[in-house]
Write a protein that holds these residues in place. Structure first.
Motif, PDB file in Angstrom:
ATOM      1  N   HIS A   1       1.133 -29.917  11.264  1.00  0.00           N
ATOM      2  CA  HIS A   1       0.774 -30.079  12.672  1.00  0.00           C
ATOM      3  C   HIS A   1       1.721 -31.094  13.313  1.00  0.00           C
ATOM      4  CE1 HIS A   1      -2.858 -27.697  12.130  1.00  0.00           C
ATOM      5  NE2 HIS A   1      -3.102 -28.392  11.030  1.00  0.00           N
TER       6      HIS A   1
ATOM      7  N   THR B   1      -8.336 -20.060   9.197  1.00  0.00           N
ATOM      8  CA  THR B   1      -8.711 -21.259   8.440  1.00  0.00           C
ATOM      9  C   THR B   1      -7.603 -21.676   7.483  1.00  0.00           C
ATOM     10  OG1 THR B   1     -11.045 -20.626   8.549  1.00  0.00           O
ATOM     11  CG2 THR B   1     -10.423 -22.252   6.878  1.00  0.00           C
ATOM     12  N   GLU B   2      -7.027 -20.710   6.794  1.00  0.00           N
ATOM     13  CA  GLU B   2      -5.937 -21.002   5.859  1.00  0.00           C
ATOM     14  C   GLU B   2      -4.693 -21.502   6.589  1.00  0.00           C
ATOM     15  OE1 GLU B   2      -3.938 -21.271   2.169  1.00  0.00           O
ATOM     16  OE2 GLU B   2      -6.064 -21.178   2.762  1.00  0.00           O
TER      17      GLU B   2
ATOM     18  N   ARG C   1      -4.612 -23.115   9.477  1.00  0.00           N
ATOM     19  CA  ARG C   1      -4.850 -24.498   9.920  1.00  0.00           C
ATOM     20  C   ARG C   1      -4.742 -25.482   8.761  1.00  0.00           C
ATOM     21  NH1 ARG C   1      -9.538 -22.232  12.530  1.00  0.00           N
ATOM     22  NH2 ARG C   1      -9.124 -21.762  14.741  1.00  0.00           N
ATOM     23  N   ARG C   2      -5.170 -25.068   7.591  1.00  0.00           N
ATOM     24  CA  ARG C   2      -5.181 -25.968   6.434  1.00  0.00           C
ATOM     25  C   ARG C   2      -3.782 -26.221   5.888  1.00  0.00           C
ATOM     26  NH1 ARG C   2      -5.331 -25.895   0.957  1.00  0.00           N
ATOM     27  NH2 ARG C   2      -4.983 -23.633   0.908  1.00  0.00           N
ATOM     28  N   THR C   3      -2.914 -25.243   5.950  1.00  0.00           N
ATOM     29  CA  THR C   3      -1.612 -25.342   5.283  1.00  0.00           C
ATOM     30  C   THR C   3      -0.435 -25.535   6.230  1.00  0.00           C
ATOM     31  OG1 THR C   3      -1.399 -22.926   5.295  1.00  0.00           O
ATOM     32  CG2 THR C   3      -2.402 -23.939   3.349  1.00  0.00           C
TER      33      THR C   3
END
Length: 470
Positions: free
Chosen positions: A147, A139-140, A142-144
């Protein structure tokens, strides 16, 4: 001669000329200003060999006419808004994160959170505990994590790119190529290879500078829609019209033969479109094998663009080409004045090495009358450059501040240091002072290395002396 005259005048031991005693101590500087220094090569100070900046650029008439014709025919909706969004997207774009970097970061986060959970002595099942940590790490990540996605150009997006970037890209490439035109007067290229040619800005810029000598233009771009638009621009937007530039060939792949070289190879805003560092390195090496004289790389003037170019520079300087017929080693031509690590990358707060070029954008609704393109570039050369006497050249890496009786300059020196100086007529001589006032961001400033430095005479200090720092 009277007693008063004898007390006020003396004869200089160097030039045997009579001067007042109170100015005899700096007659060496005065005498040196009489003769024009070698580094000027007979040119006036405002046009000394280090001046490579250009005035506000406009697109060639045929290119602008063709671009406006294609834009009006396309009838793209919300063109101004979409062009602005595309410009912002391209400017803020970063490189894709490498798999090794992602793996290292995930392992570090996992160790950190597992240690924190163990310190709190939570009694949980081992498998569920590891699953929770793994989910938290993903989760972390993907968030930081940035992309990165490749841009897929169709005809409509190509027209939007034309409205947004045609004039700015042309200005940046022309400014970079002008460095070669100004400093290597003997260079008369016969062939051009443009990798990632897009709308063909590099072929138009090179034709502007060397249209007489260039006889072959090879444009390589994997996007068929962009090649089609570039061909239409060559005819001024007229279907089945005669091309304004002859002998232009469009390809979607590199020429097959590894022995085929071009005098001038250009890759503008192309390396940043590659997914991995390995792809960029392989592409740079392939471009260098195709280079007979000069390789020119241009990117956005951002941290990402600058770092991509410095990666390419390191690859070329460290590579040993054993499979190519051309054994001449790579040399950094511009903008670096040395082959040491970039001092801007060594600082804690990384500031990109970039430059600006003013230009007139396409006359479309919403466009300002004049804009500035901020870009970074790198020119590698197989041609050995001749030094001019005892002159080093320092690159101006920031705006030049012209003040009363002095000029403040930020330069990248040939010893790999980034420094700031105040150039004055009294300390550095009239020629150096006038050259500094004529320079602008991106130009080169001559640095005279004195043969005999006298520590008691300030006029013999070289320009690189520490006492001239501000």
């Amino acid at each position: 001669m009277s007693y008063v005259h004898n007390r006020l005048y003396d004869v200089c031991s160097r030039c045997r000329a009579g001067f007042p005693l109170r100015v005899t101590r700096w007659c060496a500087s005065t005498a040196s200003d009489v003769a024009l220094p070698d580094f000027l090569k007979g040119a006036p100070h405002r046009k000394h060999p280090g001046v490579t900046h250009l005035k506000t650029l406009c697109l060639p008439e045929g290119l602008q006419r063709g671009a406006l014709s294609l834009i009006h025919k396309s009838e793209v909706k919300d063109l101004t808004e979409r062009a602005g969004r595309l410009t912002n997207f391209l400017w803020s774009r970063k490189r894709a994160a490498e798999a090794s970097q992602l793996r290292e970061r995930a392992i570090a986060l996992e160790k950190k959170w597992m240690w924190n959970e163990k310190e709190q002595q939570r009694d949980t099942d081992k498998h569920s505990f590891e699953a929770q940590i793994r989910k938290k790490v993903l989760t972390e990540m993907r968030r930081t994590t940035y992309h990165w996605t490749p841009l897929r150009y169709d005809e409509e997006l190509g027209v939007v790119y034309m409205a947004a970037r045609l004039a700015g890209g042309y200005a940046a490439v022309l400014r970079a190529l002008n460095e070669i035109k100004k400093r290597d007067l003997a260079f008369t290229p016969y062939s051009l290879l443009d990798f990632g040619s897009g709308l063909g800005t590099a072929l138009w810029a090179s034709h502007t500078l060397w249209g007489v000598s260039l006889k072959e233009y090879v444009c390589v771009d994997s996007c068929g829609a962009m090649n089609t638009l570039a061909e239409q621009l060559l005819t001024g937007g007229i279907e089945a019209g005669e091309p304004l530039i002859k002998h232009v060939y469009f390809r979607q792949f590199f020429p097959v033969s590894p022995k085929v070289q071009a005098d001038l190879v250009v890759a503008a805003f192309s390396l940043s479109e590659m997914a991995t560092q390995h792809d960029r390195q392989e592409t740079v090496l392939t471009l260098w094998r195709k280079t007979s004289s000069y390789l020119v790389l241009v990117e956005n003037g951002t941290k990402e663009g600058h770092q991509i170019l410095m990666e390419a520079r390191d690859v070329l300087l460290k590579s040993e080409e054993k499979v190519t017929p051309d054994s001449r080693r790579s040399r950094t031509f511009a903008p670096c004045t040395h082959e040491m690590p970039c001092p801007k990358l060594l600082s804690q707060k990384v500031v990109p090495c970039n430059f600006i070029q003013s230009y007139y954008p396409l006359p479309l609704r919403g466009n300002p009358e004049r804009e500035q393109e901020k870009f970074s570039y790198l020119i590698m050369s197989r041609v050995k450059q001749k030094s001019v006497g005892q002159v080093d050249w320092a690159r101006l890496t920031g705006p030049v501040h012209r003040r009363s009786r002095h000029v403040q300059c930020q330069v990248c020196c040939s010893n790999g240091e980034l420094r700031q100086f105040a150039v004055t007529k009294r300390r550095h001589g009239r020629h150096m002072y006038r050259c500094a006032r004529s320079c602008d961001w991106g130009d080169q400033l001559p640095v005279i290395q004195a043969e005999e430095n006298n520590p008691t005479d300030e006029t013999h200090d070289s320009y690189a002396g520490t006492d001239t720092m501000v």
